[in-house]
Write an enzyme that holds these catalytic residues in place. Structure first.
Site, PDB file in Angstrom:
ATOM      1  N   VAL A   1       1.975  42.064  32.517  1.00  0.00           N
ATOM      2  CA  VAL A   1       1.451  42.599  33.784  1.00  0.00           C
ATOM      3  C   VAL A   1       1.498  44.128  33.799  1.00  0.00           C
ATOM      4  O   VAL A   1       0.530  44.789  34.202  1.00  0.00           O
ATOM      5  CB  VAL A   1       2.218  42.023  34.997  1.00  0.00           C
ATOM      6  CG1 VAL A   1       1.557  42.458  36.297  1.00  0.00           C
ATOM      7  CG2 VAL A   1       2.267  40.497  34.942  1.00  0.00           C
TER       8      VAL A   1
ATOM      9  N   LYS B   1       9.282  37.015  41.431  1.00  0.00           N
ATOM     10  CA  LYS B   1       9.520  35.981  42.462  1.00  0.00           C
ATOM     11  C   LYS B   1      10.926  35.407  42.413  1.00  0.00           C
ATOM     12  O   LYS B   1      11.491  35.077  43.452  1.00  0.00           O
ATOM     13  CB  LYS B   1       8.489  34.846  42.348  1.00  0.00           C
ATOM     14  CG  LYS B   1       8.250  34.356  40.959  1.00  0.00           C
ATOM     15  CD  LYS B   1       6.863  34.729  40.523  1.00  0.00           C
ATOM     16  CE  LYS B   1       6.755  34.655  39.021  1.00  0.00           C
ATOM     17  NZ  LYS B   1       5.388  34.707  38.563  1.00  0.00           N
TER      18      LYS B   1
ATOM     19  N   GLY C   1      -0.297  35.092  42.157  1.00  0.00           N
ATOM     20  CA  GLY C   1      -1.013  36.147  41.447  1.00  0.00           C
ATOM     21  C   GLY C   1      -2.036  36.866  42.291  1.00  0.00           C
ATOM     22  O   GLY C   1      -1.695  37.580  43.230  1.00  0.00           O
TER      23      GLY C   1
ATOM     24  N   ILE D   1      -4.199  35.803  44.455  1.00  0.00           N
ATOM     25  CA  ILE D   1      -4.587  35.267  45.776  1.00  0.00           C
ATOM     26  C   ILE D   1      -3.692  35.909  46.849  1.00  0.00           C
ATOM     27  O   ILE D   1      -2.472  35.809  46.752  1.00  0.00           O
ATOM     28  CB  ILE D   1      -4.435  33.731  45.853  1.00  0.00           C
ATOM     29  CG1 ILE D   1      -4.993  33.064  44.603  1.00  0.00           C
ATOM     30  CG2 ILE D   1      -5.100  33.180  47.088  1.00  0.00           C
ATOM     31  CD1 ILE D   1      -4.757  31.552  44.562  1.00  0.00           C
TER      32      ILE D   1
ATOM     33  N   GLY E   1      -0.640  34.270  27.693  1.00  0.00           N
ATOM     34  CA  GLY E   1       0.075  35.180  28.604  1.00  0.00           C
ATOM     35  C   GLY E   1       0.252  34.607  30.000  1.00  0.00           C
ATOM     36  O   GLY E   1       0.597  35.329  30.926  1.00  0.00           O
TER      37      GLY E   1
ATOM     38  N   GLU F   1       5.813  32.238  31.648  1.00  0.00           N
ATOM     39  CA  GLU F   1       6.953  33.145  31.717  1.00  0.00           C
ATOM     40  C   GLU F   1       7.619  33.169  30.336  1.00  0.00           C
ATOM     41  O   GLU F   1       7.460  32.239  29.551  1.00  0.00           O
ATOM     42  CB  GLU F   1       7.963  32.630  32.745  1.00  0.00           C
ATOM     43  CG  GLU F   1       7.464  32.651  34.185  1.00  0.00           C
ATOM     44  CD  GLU F   1       7.354  34.056  34.770  1.00  0.00           C
ATOM     45  OE1 GLU F   1       8.077  34.959  34.316  1.00  0.00           O
ATOM     46  OE2 GLU F   1       6.522  34.244  35.666  1.00  0.00           O
TER      47      GLU F   1
ATOM     48  N   ASP G   1       9.596  28.345  38.840  1.00  0.00           N
ATOM     49  CA  ASP G   1       8.713  29.437  39.262  1.00  0.00           C
ATOM     50  C   ASP G   1       7.989  29.063  40.564  1.00  0.00           C
ATOM     51  O   ASP G   1       7.928  29.861  41.504  1.00  0.00           O
ATOM     52  CB  ASP G   1       7.703  29.700  38.126  1.00  0.00           C
ATOM     53  CG  ASP G   1       6.660  30.720  38.504  1.00  0.00           C
ATOM     54  OD1 ASP G   1       6.986  31.916  38.507  1.00  0.00           O
ATOM     55  OD2 ASP G   1       5.524  30.316  38.804  1.00  0.00           O
TER      56      ASP G   1
ATOM     57  N   LYS H   1       8.236  30.782  44.468  1.00  0.00           N
ATOM     58  CA  LYS H   1       7.056  31.150  45.281  1.00  0.00           C
ATOM     59  C   LYS H   1       7.079  30.426  46.621  1.00  0.00           C
ATOM     60  O   LYS H   1       6.736  30.999  47.657  1.00  0.00           O
ATOM     61  CB  LYS H   1       5.779  30.820  44.518  1.00  0.00           C
ATOM     62  CG  LYS H   1       5.600  31.704  43.295  1.00  0.00           C
ATOM     63  CD  LYS H   1       4.506  31.171  42.406  1.00  0.00           C
ATOM     64  CE  LYS H   1       4.327  32.057  41.189  1.00  0.00           C
ATOM     65  NZ  LYS H   1       3.465  31.449  40.174  1.00  0.00           N
TER      66      LYS H   1
ATOM     67  N   GLY I   1      -1.516  35.679  34.646  1.00  0.00           N
ATOM     68  CA  GLY I   1      -2.236  36.494  33.677  1.00  0.00           C
ATOM     69  C   GLY I   1      -2.139  37.958  34.079  1.00  0.00           C
ATOM     70  O   GLY I   1      -1.966  38.284  35.256  1.00  0.00           O
TER      71      GLY I   1
END
Ligand SMILES: NC(=O)c1ccc[n+]([C@@H]2O[C@H](COP(=O)([O-])OP(=O)(O)OC[C@H]3O[C@@H](n4cnc5c(N)ncnc54)[C@H](OP(=O)(O)O)[C@@H]3O)[C@@H](O)[C@H]2O)c1
Length: 397
Positions: free
Chosen positions: A17, A98, A127, A129, A180, A183, A194, A198, A296
């Site tokens: 990122v 997160k 991501g 959104i 990618g 994690e 994960d 979130k 991504g």
């Protein structure tokens, strides 16, 4: 005259990122945004970009020109120290971490109040959104019924490869890592952690309720077997890893992350590959659906950039819902119909079922379909994770 602040960024992390954000900023050159210095773990790594790198956080925190910290590292403990240090210095901070946020949100909200610092983290859930900002700004707490969705791009990518291309699990996981999406530690994706992080963040902004991650039943897809895939196909359903927070008729909230056997009618049935999809259900508008790339470098980098540019106009989360007097209570006392597959017959006794409506036994594996509660699943969660068993919510429709 523009009220847009000029931002000089101290960037932590130059992985998937961080490097995408760097490229994005250098390509689109947003007005008043520049990366001043980048802190990484290992200075010896070749980066092939023209930028000033350091491995000492002090080089960023002691630079008086740097007025925003963007933290994109894969270490939740280090992330927490960086973010709290930034807020204590009165700096704006942007994070995508997160896990760190889900563990520390109440402290971080209090610290923002105490110091006047700002923390933005829209990239941390789904991501690209803009779920958090929308839930925070738009959806009134009283009208909202549930937020459900595919919150982890990597596991969704794996499930898509398995269900649509009949790819073996291990190969699909490897592809997700190469692309990618995954994690650094794949368990975070495939075991539901994960998505859990979130979900915790989403519940704060949707309902004003913070629930410690450990209180929420979480089960992933790493034990998915051919038998489970066959069961789903026979029932004309697809398995997706779903996180949900839902207001029950008594006003309390239940939350869980677990695989779900979805019928074709569900909005998220068709959410494939690394995409995420979030269904927001409310009293007057029934359902709304947000869909987009949830993982991504560039999709996540674009959400980070959107937080950076929002902060040029002093945008901050107001946390109105968490300050409300009517925050719903959390409960695990809710009935669930589940599909439960096991290999050792003794594993059937792990879960107490209120009723069993379907049972299959063979030499190699068995399954039942039955009603139990989230509280019961949560009680045995640690044992379930150690056994060769798989379960999925199996709603009637
Ligand atoms: N990848 C995604 O699709 C995605 C989506 C949403 C959110 N996120 C979140 O974004 C963050 C970054 O993810 P990523 O996929 O870009 O991770 P990554 O590719 O593993 O990169 C991590 C970067 O952090 C650096 N780093 C680790 N510990 C550090 C420390 N203590 N101080 C300074 N730098 C440190 C590493 O330095 P070296 O290069 O020297 O090793 C590396 O550059 C994570 O919190 C992740 O959860 C990722």
């Amino acid at each position: 005259m523009s009220k847009r602040k000029h931002l000089k960024i101290g960037l932590f992390g130059f992985g998937t990122v961080g490097s995408a954000l760097f490229e994005l900023i250098n390509t689109i050159r947003p007005e008043g945004v520049e990366i001043k210095r980048i802190c990484v773990r290992n200075l010896a790594k070749a980066r092939n970009v023209n930028a000033e790198f350091t491995d000492n956080p002090d080089d960023i925190f002691n630079d008086p020109e740097i007025n925003i910290i963007v933290e994109l590292i894969d270490d939740a403990n280090a992330s927490y120290s960086l973010i709290t240090r930034a807020l204590r210095q009165g700096l704006t901070a942007v994070s995508g971490n997160k896990k760190m946020l889900a563990e520390h949100l109440p402290d971080l909200i209090a610290l923002q109040r105490e110091t006047g610092g700002t923390l933005l983290y829209d990239a941390s859930a789904c991501g690209s959104i803009p779920v958090i900002r929308n839930l925070e700004e738009y959806y009134d707490n009283d009208l909202l019924i549930s937020v459900k969705g595919i919150l982890n791009g990597s596991s969704n990518y794996i499930l898509t490869k398995i269900f649509k291309e009949h790819m073996p699990y291990d190969r699909a996981l490897k592809l997700a890592q190469e692309a990618g999406f995954a994690e650094s530690n794949p368990s975070l994706d495939v075991d539901g952690w994960d998505a859990l992080s979130k979900l915790v963040i989403i519940a704060v902004h949707a309902f004003g309720l913070y629930v410690e991650p450990a209180r929420i039943f979480t089960f992933g897809i790493s034990r998915l077997s051919d038998a489970d895939i066959r069961f789903a196909n026979e029932k004309e359903r697809r398995i997706k890893l779903v996180g949900h927070v839902e207001k029950l008729p008594d006003g309390r909230l239940c939350m869980a992350v677990l695989p779900q056997l979805l019928t074709t009618e569900k909005y998220i049935y068709g959410v494939d590959d690394e995409f995420n999809g979030v269904v927001i259900k409310g009293l007057c508008y029934d359902k709304q659906f947000m869909f987009g790339r949830g993982a991504g470098g560039f999709p996540t980098g674009s959400a980070i950039l959107s937080d950076i540019t929002a902060s040029q106009y002093d945008y901050r989360y107001e946390y109105k819902k968490i300050q409300s007097e009517n925050i719903p209570e959390f409960t695990n006392n809710v009935a669930f119909r589940i599909y439960y597959r096991y290999c050792d017959p003794a594993d059937l006794n792990l879960i107490n079922f209120d009723s069993i409506s379907e049972k299959y036994t063979s030499d190699s594996y068995s399954y039942v379909v039955g009603i139990t509660t989230l509280a019961e699943l949560h009680r045995v969660a640690a044992q379930l994770r150690k056994r060769n068993v798989f379960l999925a919510a199996y709603p009637k429709t």
